[in-house]
Design a protein around this motif. Sequence first.
Motif, short mmCIF file in Angstrom:
data_model
loop_
_atom_site.label_atom_id
_atom_site.label_comp_id
_atom_site.label_asym_id
_atom_site.label_seq_id
_atom_site.Cartn_x
_atom_site.Cartn_y
_atom_site.Cartn_z
N HIS A 138 10.96 0.51 8.42
CA HIS A 138 9.93 -0.08 7.56
C HIS A 138 9.43 0.94 6.54
N ALA A 139 9.62 2.23 6.81
CA ALA A 139 9.08 3.25 5.92
C ALA A 139 10.04 3.64 4.80
N ASN A 140 11.26 3.13 4.83
CA ASN A 140 12.15 3.46 3.71
C ASN A 140 12.92 2.24 3.20
N GLN B 255 6.63 -1.75 -8.49
CA GLN B 255 5.72 -1.61 -7.35
C GLN B 255 4.26 -1.67 -7.79
N PHE B 256 3.45 -2.38 -7.02
CA PHE B 256 2.03 -2.55 -7.36
C PHE B 256 1.14 -2.26 -6.14
N GLY B 257 0.00 -1.65 -6.42
CA GLY B 257 -1.00 -1.42 -5.38
C GLY B 257 -0.74 -0.20 -4.53
N ILE B 258 0.25 0.59 -4.88
CA ILE B 258 0.69 1.72 -4.04
C ILE B 258 -0.40 2.79 -3.95
N ARG B 259 -0.74 3.20 -2.75
CA ARG B 259 -1.77 4.23 -2.58
C ARG B 259 -1.50 5.17 -1.43
N SER B 260 -0.28 5.14 -0.87
CA SER B 260 0.02 6.04 0.25
C SER B 260 1.50 6.38 0.26
N GLY B 261 1.76 7.67 0.48
CA GLY B 261 3.14 8.15 0.55
C GLY B 261 3.12 9.67 0.53
N THR B 262 4.30 10.26 0.58
CA THR B 262 4.35 11.71 0.45
C THR B 262 4.36 12.07 -1.03
N ALA C 269 0.83 -1.21 0.00
CA ALA C 269 0.00 0.00 0.00
C ALA C 269 0.86 1.25 0.00
N HIS C 270 2.07 1.13 0.52
CA HIS C 270 2.90 2.31 0.79
C HIS C 270 4.13 2.30 -0.14
N THR C 271 4.55 3.50 -0.48
CA THR C 271 5.72 3.63 -1.35
C THR C 271 6.99 3.09 -0.70
N ASP C 272 7.15 3.33 0.62
CA ASP C 272 8.36 2.93 1.34
C ASP C 272 9.63 3.51 0.71
N LEU C 273 9.52 4.71 0.20
CA LEU C 273 10.61 5.30 -0.58
C LEU C 273 11.23 6.53 0.08
#
Lengths: 292, 292, 292, 292, 292, 292
Positions: free
Chosen positions: B157-159, B175-182, B142-146
């Motif tokens: 876990h966030a980067n 990346q698939f399903g990504i829907r949250s990040g800055t 769900a998250h970019t983690d970038l």
Amino acid sequence: MSDNKTGLTGFEILKSCFIGCEAGYDESDIVIFGAPFDGTVTFRPGSRFAPMSMRAESIGLETYSPYQNKDLEDMKIYDAGDLDLPFGDTSRALQKIAGIERYIIKAGKRPVMIGGEHLVSLPAIEEALKAYPDLHIIHFDAHTDLRDEYLGEKLSHANVIRRVWDLVGDGRIHQFGIRSGTREEFEWADSGHTKLHRYTTKGIEETVKELSGVPVYVTIDLDVLDPSIFPGTGTPEAGGVSFMELENALIALSGLDIKAADVVELSPHYDASGVSTAVACKVLRELLLVMG
Amino acid sequence: MSDNKTGLTGFEILKSCFIGCEAGYDESDIVIFGAPFDGTVTFRPGSRFAPMSMRAESIGLETYSPYQNKDLEDMKIYDAGDLDLPFGDTSRALQKIAGIERYIIKAGKRPVMIGGEHLVSLPAIEEALKAYPDLHIIHFDAHTDLRDEYLGEKLSHANVIRRVWDLVGDGRIHQFGIRSGTREEFEWADSGHTKLHRYTTKGIEETVKELSGVPVYVTIDLDVLDPSIFPGTGTPEAGGVSFMELENALIALSGLDIKAADVVELSPHYDASGVSTAVACKVLRELLLVMG
Amino acid sequence: MSDNKTGLTGFEILKSCFIGCEAGYDESDIVIFGAPFDGTVTFRPGSRFAPMSMRAESIGLETYSPYQNKDLEDMKIYDAGDLDLPFGDTSRALQKIAGIERYIIKAGKRPVMIGGEHLVSLPAIEEALKAYPDLHIIHFDAHTDLRDEYLGEKLSHANVIRRVWDLVGDGRIHQFGIRSGTREEFEWADSGHTKLHRYTTKGIEETVKELSGVPVYVTIDLDVLDPSIFPGTGTPEAGGVSFMELENALIALSGLDIKAADVVELSPHYDASGVSTAVACKVLRELLLVMG
Amino acid sequence: MSDNKTGLTGFEILKSCFIGCEAGYDESDIVIFGAPFDGTVTFRPGSRFAPMSMRAESIGLETYSPYQNKDLEDMKIYDAGDLDLPFGDTSRALQKIAGIERYIIKAGKRPVMIGGEHLVSLPAIEEALKAYPDLHIIHFDAHTDLRDEYLGEKLSHANVIRRVWDLVGDGRIHQFGIRSGTREEFEWADSGHTKLHRYTTKGIEETVKELSGVPVYVTIDLDVLDPSIFPGTGTPEAGGVSFMELENALIALSGLDIKAADVVELSPHYDASGVSTAVACKVLRELLLVMG
Amino acid sequence: MSDNKTGLTGFEILKSCFIGCEAGYDESDIVIFGAPFDGTVTFRPGSRFAPMSMRAESIGLETYSPYQNKDLEDMKIYDAGDLDLPFGDTSRALQKIAGIERYIIKAGKRPVMIGGEHLVSLPAIEEALKAYPDLHIIHFDAHTDLRDEYLGEKLSHANVIRRVWDLVGDGRIHQFGIRSGTREEFEWADSGHTKLHRYTTKGIEETVKELSGVPVYVTIDLDVLDPSIFPGTGTPEAGGVSFMELENALIALSGLDIKAADVVELSPHYDASGVSTAVACKVLRELLLVMG
Amino acid sequence: MSDNKTGLTGFEILKSCFIGCEAGYDESDIVIFGAPFDGTVTFRPGSRFAPMSMRAESIGLETYSPYQNKDLEDMKIYDAGDLDLPFGDTSRALQKIAGIERYIIKAGKRPVMIGGEHLVSLPAIEEALKAYPDLHIIHFDAHTDLRDEYLGEKLSHANVIRRVWDLVGDGRIHQFGIRSGTREEFEWADSGHTKLHRYTTKGIEETVKELSGVPVYVTIDLDVLDPSIFPGTGTPEAGGVSFMELENALIALSGLDIKAADVVELSPHYDASGVSTAVACKVLRELLLVMG
């Protein structure tokens, strides 16, 4: 937390501070703050949620204690909110706690910290010790916390009191309610390193007499309470003290010169009934009133 | 885990391994193990309990998949149990994960790790990359983690995927399903650093075609699933993919040369119904069958 | 459970046995095993999950008991895992329990069973009785369990002790902590059939003196504990004994010749806090140490 | 349940029957009753609590369905309460269910049973078959339930439909939503024994056409629903049908001659939010309205 | 809530406002506040806890929306905290809400209220109507809320929209997602009193076109969402809209002149997973961004 | 509730009344009924669910009390079910309670009400007072409930006993177990208005002697119990009485002329273990037996 709502006045807004702790910082004698850190907990984390839960649930508590016939509203306590602490970097978190403790003590005020895991007590005690070199520690807990290493770590909730001993040495740590540890820990304590009282708070009056006039730090690991009344903690240990036993022990501390204190190891999510949080709030109220 | 019960034989004892993963180590092609670590999680910890829960609950799952018409019992999978990882010392935990990944890969087997938080993927991918320098990463999340840093930390876990990019560079992370990040993360990804597919798994077939013959690491942050079907995770994010969408995406991977994989971020305690754990087990079964 | 991980060595893997019970079968003096059966429970099932939960949660327990100054690591205990028991066919389940009890006793070892509902004690006691014909039974419980029939059934958790009486007759069943039953059950017991001690464990010292040198089976229905400290059970009954009262009663048994034992009726899911499971683990530890 | 409160009249007392089912027995066309039995469930019991929970929670439901534009208050339905069923003796429990089904059918009324586990459908279908020898069965479920034996048992929730096949033979069982089973079960079904529709309710219209004028029994294992909307069940299986898909399938049944029906496998305690119970109530309302 | 911590500066303290809503009152364009009232709820109370939970859990949310490519940090939103509302005296509670709404509107700002039960919308809409006499209401809900009386009450969560109609009359209430009510309510709406859209948000584009340039109040009863994604509400009603369907409907509102809004009926305690609260936070973020 | 199942006889149907309270109304001496109202509760509602939960869970209780050697089955008690009470209109709810109390008392029977919040005691005591003008009140509670106003309200759970004092005046309210309130409340009570016994039930024997021959109303706010044994209540207050202390206090009342009684403030949902409900059932059984 004294909120400044310039421009939107005249409305009754719910408080977000701990009940009865509505003084401003400057006028305050005691400053409470949260240290929501549980990063070294191996088994069951969650004490990071304690300060926030306690503030929210404190609304169910009276500010008046019939046990002490005192009222929080007659004291001057400032609620500073919660520190924003990093996870995954234990030493940086501890430094931040040390920073605010030092600041409060230097201002001539007394800090009362809400944990978090027990390791947060280490920087708090260290700062108090710098200000009051002959500090003694009164320690309520189910666990000895005296391992030298725990899973290869020197800094963890399981050896926090051992690290305190590194700082203060023999005879200045007074432990009550202890009922869990390794054989080595109990033997190490009993050989003169700490004054370890097993299972109950018996002996607290003697300790209080002995510490008359001495600066004291009180650290309450709430799991000293029996898990029947305090299930919301990471490592519940049956056979603990009742609320009234802890209450009476706290009242016994009334005459002491308590310079700083903390209550730690509430993990509110493990007790969906909310009782553990309510108990933690009541313990904090009684502790604050004892310091008043 | 193949248990050696010399002397007490002839009794039907319940298995303690993941269902259908009863091969011995030597005969195995795939080795699964748990990495119960969530030490950098700021918000809601608990993924440390995932591997243990998944093993226990896998008993409610069939070994046969009607979707793929394959059966775990026709494969050779060894369940190595869970690593004993330290908390409060992130880098030491990651080293231990790297060690077992390396060992399994060197033995010519394929590791499949059960997290734990997403950061555990970093050492696993790093080891796979050493063995397969042209490795690509397929990343469901769900998250970019970038983020480059998160609360001042480089390792969290966030980067984690940003750290993976440090190793593999542009164009090798899908990346698939990504829907949250800055906003910065999305823009950074879109500028060519990763191949970021928003919201759904659309585009997976193209990716599969592109990666034909290339060694692949598959990392599934289970929060890519909609929280309706997977509430048991630290940072649930509405608007995710359905189970069948993830299932079909996994089946699409069938022809790929998957060298290693992981499923991470189940926090079983947040979903008392047990559904999240059951879903995680089913995803793991389907992933293993895709690799078979 | 001693796991045989040939080929994958050198890694620290988490244990899956009850803490401190890591001996091999041959060297062991005591063998613990789980009997996850609750098929006759009318009201609230769930004790089938007890053995698995206790193993997993035992990691939060020390192996050392300050109360007894003994350590599980100084004993030789083998954890055999859990029997795979059928539901819907009570007699077949009981036969399987009888089989393993018999096997362990014949090997000169002492079985300690983790229930499951209280009915699982019946085959265990029956097998112990075959080996030790003058066996006495020490029974901790909230409930009499002395109905002749319960909802038309002869075999259920509510009449297990009556079935034991069918085997041993008058005066050989010593009940403690009893606070619930029908008038008929209490009167039947008081008329000389069993030695029923109401509400508390008072009288345990006299019983121990009386049973000096006699083979004894100890069955602990954990609901003898007050539900304040042990809410995780099918039929909680207020007014029970505290943990320390049970602890002291167990220590009082130290001199007895305990041939076999069990702890039953933990239903872990009814206590989401985990306290009940932690208490059950501590009771089991203390019981094992008393037998050591 | 029509309560007779002679002597205490004139007060508004809350109903204890399922909402809208307030007809007397004699005037009723449909009779609902609960079969709170889950004695053969191996993995996670609890469906015994379903009928009681559904009655209590039905107060949150309207009696009117906008989907069908019908209202329960326009029908004549009697709620008979719950059978008192023994645990530990499966066959006696099934006989009691058979007894009440037979009684209701002989009175020219249509029984609708609330389970309990799926095995309770067996005696209900058997009695309906005696009255209507050319009965067909429409079966909604996640699981095939077609094993011949399950853990050595012939009678269990996992082989109930196989036992029904023993009674009706090939071609008269119409299964929808099936997504879990062994390879053998799927192959056995596909070889002509049952009409098994995978994953969805697609094909229901054809089935309805085919069964025009034929007596039908409808059995709804609620786990046919996706666990996102129905987590409160013993063996949740991701990838199920949505509520609206089931709703539309039920509406498709409107023209059929439904002689009897059941809804089974709600385990309310596994879903503390109450949603699963609310969903079960809504499915029951829609089913009753379809039969009206 | 902008906190004034004079004297204790230089420490990173956790925010207690909704994430991204850190503007001061004077500079703000939008003011959010909580109305923690659920006093007329007959069935399952608990929405009083929503505003507090949403603030605390908003920390798990990003301020940036990839769907709208907007960020809360680019807006000026002030979080005023929660009103202190009396229970047991409905009209006094409603007056307090009216008071703050009026105050905010008069200051030229736009109020966004967090409920509480749906009845809190009544005074909010009434005040908006006074300021904008040609106000239309866009209403997302599972329930019609159009009863004239409910259990003898004129003022309750079950007839709030009927009371709104008393104020605005025919054709100015636009209802979406409605799937539960009495036959009378549906017929009353369909006869021209409200524009009721069944089950989905279909028709929202037409409504938006029609309302171009007209002042609009948006009231979102979160139970319009399917209970799979939003179980934490008092009367969950299966068959609702998905998060993405609601998201798209909100985005469709972007061009409208939204003068005030609310999100109501989150009961966080009914969903222990925290997903419902996370979803409510995300809906609020998207709504605020639509208004930005 | 005596159910009239004409036409469907000969089946064993589970009872829906409180266990052992199966008498018809006319033959009954005691009438129990539920008052599921919690509309003035500010902090944590939920006592509305108490009567329903207690009936359902009473099945786990024996009808026989070994403490009193009495059996509910030897008494004549009618269970009238629960009143249907409106929310949001406190005075109308209280009138309905007054109505049924009056009816029962006029019929020469004794009412025992199951709350609901404590405010429901007010109309019940008022009606008893009309019938027995020299009525005294025995009040078990953690809280004084003596505020004159609470958040501006005269009628709330927090001032119910003050409202009773308005009716009966000085010296006729006997309070036990009190441990929470404002300083003003304690001082007001101690100045002669009520006979307030702090913390415990000590003094109950003297009270009983004093009230010999006097009509008595007994109101038990179950939060007088320590939250360890009774967590399921709105405002848990540590330091309460144990179950056995309350039990013994109730037995001490045996000789009194108890005209009416109530048990209030169980909030079953706050204690998922079910222990609080089980305790409430046991207290009600003991109270009924004391009245027998």
